[in-house]
Design a protein around this motif. Structure first.
Motif, PDB file in Angstrom:
ATOM      1  N   GLY A  74      40.548  43.382  30.474  1.00 37.85           N
ATOM      2  CA  GLY A  74      39.566  44.055  31.517  1.00 37.85           C
ATOM      3  C   GLY A  74      40.180  44.091  32.865  1.00 37.85           C
ATOM      4  O   GLY A  74      39.816  45.067  33.509  1.00 37.85           O
ATOM      5  N   ILE A  75      41.155  43.095  33.163  1.00 36.97           N
ATOM      6  CA  ILE A  75      41.644  43.133  34.845  1.00 36.97           C
ATOM      7  C   ILE A  75      42.196  44.514  34.973  1.00 36.97           C
ATOM      8  O   ILE A  75      41.922  45.093  36.155  1.00 36.97           O
ATOM      9  CB  ILE A  75      42.619  41.997  34.924  1.00 36.97           C
ATOM     10  N   LYS A  76      43.069  45.202  34.519  1.00 37.15           N
ATOM     11  CA  LYS A  76      43.827  46.277  34.784  1.00 37.15           C
ATOM     12  C   LYS A  76      42.501  47.310  35.212  1.00 37.15           C
ATOM     13  O   LYS A  76      42.789  48.378  35.923  1.00 37.15           O
ATOM     14  CB  LYS A  76      44.567  47.048  33.893  1.00 37.15           C
ATOM     15  N   HIS A  77      41.543  47.475  34.435  1.00 38.84           N
ATOM     16  CA  HIS A  77      40.417  48.470  34.701  1.00 38.84           C
ATOM     17  C   HIS A  77      39.687  48.261  35.892  1.00 38.84           C
ATOM     18  O   HIS A  77      39.325  49.393  36.688  1.00 38.84           O
ATOM     19  CB  HIS A  77      39.589  48.664  33.505  1.00 38.84           C
ATOM     20  N   LEU A  78      39.698  47.041  36.414  1.00 39.58           N
ATOM     21  CA  LEU A  78      38.946  46.732  37.634  1.00 39.58           C
ATOM     22  C   LEU A  78      39.809  47.175  38.693  1.00 39.58           C
ATOM     23  O   LEU A  78      39.453  47.456  39.748  1.00 39.58           O
ATOM     24  CB  LEU A  78      38.615  45.094  37.783  1.00 39.58           C
ATOM     25  N   VAL A  79      41.313  46.856  38.667  1.00 36.62           N
ATOM     26  CA  VAL A  79      42.135  47.326  39.569  1.00 36.62           C
ATOM     27  C   VAL A  79      42.183  48.718  39.723  1.00 36.62           C
ATOM     28  O   VAL A  79      42.205  49.483  40.772  1.00 36.62           O
ATOM     29  CB  VAL A  79      43.601  46.934  39.392  1.00 36.62           C
ATOM     30  N   THR A  80      42.014  49.493  38.628  1.00 36.05           N
ATOM     31  CA  THR A  80      42.035  50.997  38.532  1.00 36.05           C
ATOM     32  C   THR A  80      40.883  51.185  39.376  1.00 36.05           C
ATOM     33  O   THR A  80      40.872  52.631  40.130  1.00 36.05           O
ATOM     34  CB  THR A  80      42.065  51.660  37.340  1.00 36.05           C
ATOM     35  N   MET A  81      39.719  50.794  39.079  1.00 35.08           N
ATOM     36  CA  MET A  81      38.395  51.098  39.525  1.00 35.08           C
ATOM     37  C   MET A  81      38.296  51.084  41.178  1.00 35.08           C
ATOM     38  O   MET A  81      37.688  51.605  41.925  1.00 35.08           O
ATOM     39  CB  MET A  81      37.180  50.078  39.039  1.00 35.08           C
ATOM     40  N   ALA A  82      39.198  49.948  41.881  1.00 35.02           N
ATOM     41  CA  ALA A  82      39.438  50.195  43.177  1.00 35.02           C
ATOM     42  C   ALA A  82      40.068  51.239  43.755  1.00 35.02           C
ATOM     43  O   ALA A  82      39.888  51.623  44.974  1.00 35.02           O
ATOM     44  CB  ALA A  82      40.353  48.914  43.609  1.00 35.02           C
ATOM     45  N   THR A  83      40.470  52.323  42.810  1.00 36.88           N
ATOM     46  CA  THR A  83      41.199  53.382  43.534  1.00 36.88           C
ATOM     47  C   THR A  83      40.025  54.777  43.076  1.00 36.88           C
ATOM     48  O   THR A  83      40.449  55.613  43.373  1.00 36.88           O
ATOM     49  CB  THR A  83      42.215  53.810  42.927  1.00 36.88           C
ATOM     50  N   THR A 141      44.534  32.366  35.946  1.00 39.49           N
ATOM     51  CA  THR A 141      44.422  33.006  34.750  1.00 39.49           C
ATOM     52  C   THR A 141      44.720  34.370  34.859  1.00 39.49           C
ATOM     53  O   THR A 141      45.200  35.041  33.898  1.00 39.49           O
ATOM     54  CB  THR A 141      42.775  32.718  34.321  1.00 39.49           C
ATOM     55  N   ALA A 142      44.332  34.951  36.238  1.00 38.76           N
ATOM     56  CA  ALA A 142      44.464  36.548  36.055  1.00 38.76           C
ATOM     57  C   ALA A 142      45.784  37.012  36.919  1.00 38.76           C
ATOM     58  O   ALA A 142      46.070  38.150  36.652  1.00 38.76           O
ATOM     59  CB  ALA A 142      43.266  36.813  36.952  1.00 38.76           C
ATOM     60  N   GLU A 143      46.434  36.076  37.299  1.00 44.81           N
ATOM     61  CA  GLU A 143      47.585  36.485  38.147  1.00 44.81           C
ATOM     62  C   GLU A 143      48.318  37.342  37.549  1.00 44.81           C
ATOM     63  O   GLU A 143      48.793  38.417  38.159  1.00 44.81           O
ATOM     64  CB  GLU A 143      48.513  35.067  38.411  1.00 44.81           C
ATOM     65  N   LYS A 144      49.045  37.082  36.098  1.00 47.19           N
ATOM     66  CA  LYS A 144      49.749  38.125  35.537  1.00 47.19           C
ATOM     67  C   LYS A 144      49.359  39.468  35.589  1.00 47.19           C
ATOM     68  O   LYS A 144      50.044  40.305  35.745  1.00 47.19           O
ATOM     69  CB  LYS A 144      50.122  37.474  34.361  1.00 47.19           C
ATOM     70  N   ASP A 145      47.793  39.442  35.160  1.00 47.39           N
ATOM     71  CA  ASP A 145      47.466  41.067  34.970  1.00 47.39           C
ATOM     72  C   ASP A 145      47.268  41.719  36.201  1.00 47.39           C
ATOM     73  O   ASP A 145      47.636  42.803  36.285  1.00 47.39           O
ATOM     74  CB  ASP A 145      45.984  40.687  34.295  1.00 47.39           C
ATOM     75  N   LEU A 146      46.869  40.906  37.198  1.00 46.88           N
ATOM     76  CA  LEU A 146      46.848  41.624  38.603  1.00 46.88           C
ATOM     77  C   LEU A 146      48.135  41.981  39.154  1.00 46.88           C
ATOM     78  O   LEU A 146      48.273  42.999  39.551  1.00 46.88           O
ATOM     79  CB  LEU A 146      46.235  40.599  39.579  1.00 46.88           C
ATOM     80  N   GLU A 147      49.229  41.234  38.821  1.00 42.92           N
ATOM     81  CA  GLU A 147      50.555  41.722  39.182  1.00 42.92           C
ATOM     82  C   GLU A 147      51.124  42.841  38.510  1.00 42.92           C
ATOM     83  O   GLU A 147      51.466  43.875  38.992  1.00 42.92           O
ATOM     84  CB  GLU A 147      51.388  40.757  38.917  1.00 42.92           C
TER      85      GLU A 147
END
Length: 607
Positions: free
Chosen positions: A491-500, A524-530
């Protein structure tokens, strides 16, 4: 046929030098032939070129004028004859005849113009250019109060003519409204309610005009609500009721008229129809039940009319509508749930309804529709629950009543409207409810479904709500377990996209959730955030002058948190954040400027 041919030949040569008697004979012959076979006779009239002759016969002085107008009215019943009538120049002389005093001439002229206008763009334009509508409106106004049979017949024809003239033509409808035809028609309906033909014409004319926004404002200044309800109460036949319904529905879109209809007693009529038709399987009754219950829901869309019918939750109407929810009719279940959703439009009503057990009724209804259920009923019941969950005091009560569990049964639904309402209901329920947010956030099935719906590109609403719920689970639970579940489900990538997102509120929710992830469980989330390129996105948000102050503020808070991760810290330093942040120290928003100073210090220390 020979007589007809002779009559047509005579007419062509006799316009100027014939005696009135021979002319009358020819016209009678034509009327007789039209009565026997209208289409065939009309074709012959067109081919003979007699239409052009008629233009010169349409004079107020002639004794044959009414018959000529009658023949034109008859031939214009055929679609193929309307344009030829216009081309033959018949409209200007017909419109001129509207100024004469002879009742029979007026009647036949009104019929002729009405028939030529029926479904004919050219006919309407020609009548418009000749100024025909104005004269007809004036006639209706002056005849309005006369109740003798001849006047009523003339009024019926004139109303029909205006209806054909303006049907499905916004410009001509606006023209009639500006001429002030609406108050006249309402008055007409009141005076002539015993005359079925005239009433019917009046209703069709209303239906024609009621779609226009400007008409509703004019209708609101009349006693149309009272007249229509009075008329409605007298009707026994289904078709007549249906006709009035067709006028009521567009008018009831106007909030002032909604209240007038409620005050005129329409609701009682509708409830009576529901009672009479609910157990019937006759087609007409099923249609009436649907129309009546739909109209009831529409009346509740107005704030004043809704509050009047709610009567502090003690109103008899409110109680009757409640009884629809456990009904066996899908239509009534739907209308009942939609009505509750409409009553649930302010905190006071919502709190009262939750305290009086409405939630259980809605959950029971949903239970009946879990397997192969009715999608519209599911959607309506979820809408009602979502609205009821808005007041803060209702959330815990609804959660302990088991609403979250009831709603989760619909996770399997493939219907976007149901998915959308399900997501909205859960998001409302967990707002500031840490325990519930944690419980739902650890529900792997739910989180996986959310991640799947975050990619529903064909359904922007579902996609947006899924993102918002994902963010809400983190923001309200502040739980490491929830963060881990979301990371593991992708789910992390979707939260990052949501920021745009183009919506500031969604950007903000995403940034706050990401800041909590970074603060609580960055490892835990580091890799996905990167992989989701969060750092680049934050650089873009801070550099963009169009970003709202709260977006800039939360982006800087997030940068400070990300520095705790080595790979992310490297990315931050490689992108010249210091330069962007130092510019923000002079930002007009004090909170942004202060955060810029703090962020600059943190970045300087880490470098």
């Amino acid at each position: 046929a020979d007589d007809l041919s002779d009559a047509l030949k005579k007419l062509k040569i006799t316009t100027t030098d014939s005696t009135a008697d021979s002319l009358e004979g020819c016209l009678d012959c034509l009327l007789q032939a039209l009565a026997q076979n209208n289409t065939e006779t009309s074709e012959k009239i067109q081919k003979s070129g007699v239409l052009q002759v008629f233009a010169s016969l349409l004079t107020p002085q002639s004794s044959c004028t009414a018959k000529v107008a009658n023949i034109i009215a008859e031939v214009a019943r055929n679609e193929f004859m309307r344009n030829p009538c216009v081309d033959a120049g018949l409209i200007p002389p017909l419109v001129q005849l509207l100024n004469c005093k002879d009742q029979e001439v007026l009647l036949q002229t009104g019929r002729a113009l009405g028939n030529i206008c029926y479904d004919s763009h050219e006919g309407r334009n020609a009548v418009d250019r000749a100024g025909g509508a104005h004269i007809v409106v004036d006639h209706i106004r002056s005849l309005c109060s006369k109740t003798d049979p001849a006047s009523e017949k003339l009024l019926t024809v004139f109303c029909g003519m205006l209806m054909n003239y303006s049907n499905e033509n916004d410009t001509l409808q606006s023209q009639l409204i500006n001429m002030g035809v609406i108050p006249t028609l309402v008055k007409l309906l009141g005076i002539h309610c015993q005359n079925a033909a005239l009433t019917e014409m009046c209703l069709v004319a209303f239906g024609n005009l009621a779609e226009l926004e400007s008409s509703k404002e004019q209708f609101a200044y009349t006693n149309v609500a009272e007249e229509l309800v009075k008329l409605f109460k007298k009707q026994i036949e289904h078709d007549k009721k249906e006709m009035i319904f067709e006028v009521l529905a567009p008018l009831a879109e106007n909030d002032v008229i909604k209240l007038q209809l409620v005050e005129a007693g329409l609701v009682e009529c509708l409830l009576e129809i529901v009672q009479k038709t609910v157990d019937s399987d006759k087609e007409d009754d099923i249609a009436e039940l649907k129309t009546a219950s739909d109209l009831m829901v529409l009346l509740l869309l107005g704030d004043e009319s809704m509050q009047k019918l709610f009567e502090g939750g003690k109103g008899s109407v409110f109680q009757r509508v409640l009884s629809w929810i456990p009904s066996n009719s899908h239509q009534l279940q739907l209308a009942g749930a939609l009505a509750i959703a409409n009553f649930a439009r302010n905190d006071g009503n919502c709190i009262h309804m939750v305290d009086n057990g409405i939630v259980q009724k809605l959950m029971d209804l949903l239970d009946r529709h879990v397997e192969d259920g009715n999608v519209t009923v599911q959607h309506a019941a979820l809408s009602a629950l979502r609205n009821l969950a808005i007041p803060v005091v209702n959330k815990a009560k609804m959660l302990s009543a088991g609403v979250a569990e009831a709603v989760l049964k619909f996770l399997r639904s493939e219907m976007p409207p149901v998915q959308f309402k399900l997501l909205g209901t859960l998001r409302m329920l967990i707002d500031a409810q840490a325990e519930a947010a944690e419980q739902l956030g650890k529900n792997v099935k739910l989180v996986e479904r959310l991640v799947e719906w975050c990619e529903a590109k064909d359904h922007a609403g579902v996609m947006g709500e899924s993102n918002r719920l994902l963010s809400a689970l983190i923001r309200h639970s502040k739980s490491k377990d929830v963060i881990r579940t979301i990371v593991q489900s992708g789910g992390i990538k979707h939260l990052v996209t949501m920021a745009t997102s183009e919506h500031v509120i969604m950007q903000n929710e995403a940034l706050v959730a990401l800041a909590l992830i970074a603060a609580l469980d960055l490892v835990t989330a580091e890799k996905d955030l990167e992989n989701a390129q969060l750092v680049q996105i934050l650089h873009r948000l801070l550099s963009d002058d169009r970003s709202a102050p709260e977006i800039k503020y939360n982006s800087m808070v997030l940068i400070c948190a990300l520095i705790g991760s080595e790979p992310l810290q490297k990315e931050v330093h490689s992108m010249a954040f210091l330069e962007v942040v130092s510019k923000l120290r002079s930002h007009e928003n004090k909170t942004v400027a202060q955060q810029a100073s703090l962020t600059e210090q943190r970045l300087a220390v880490e470098s």
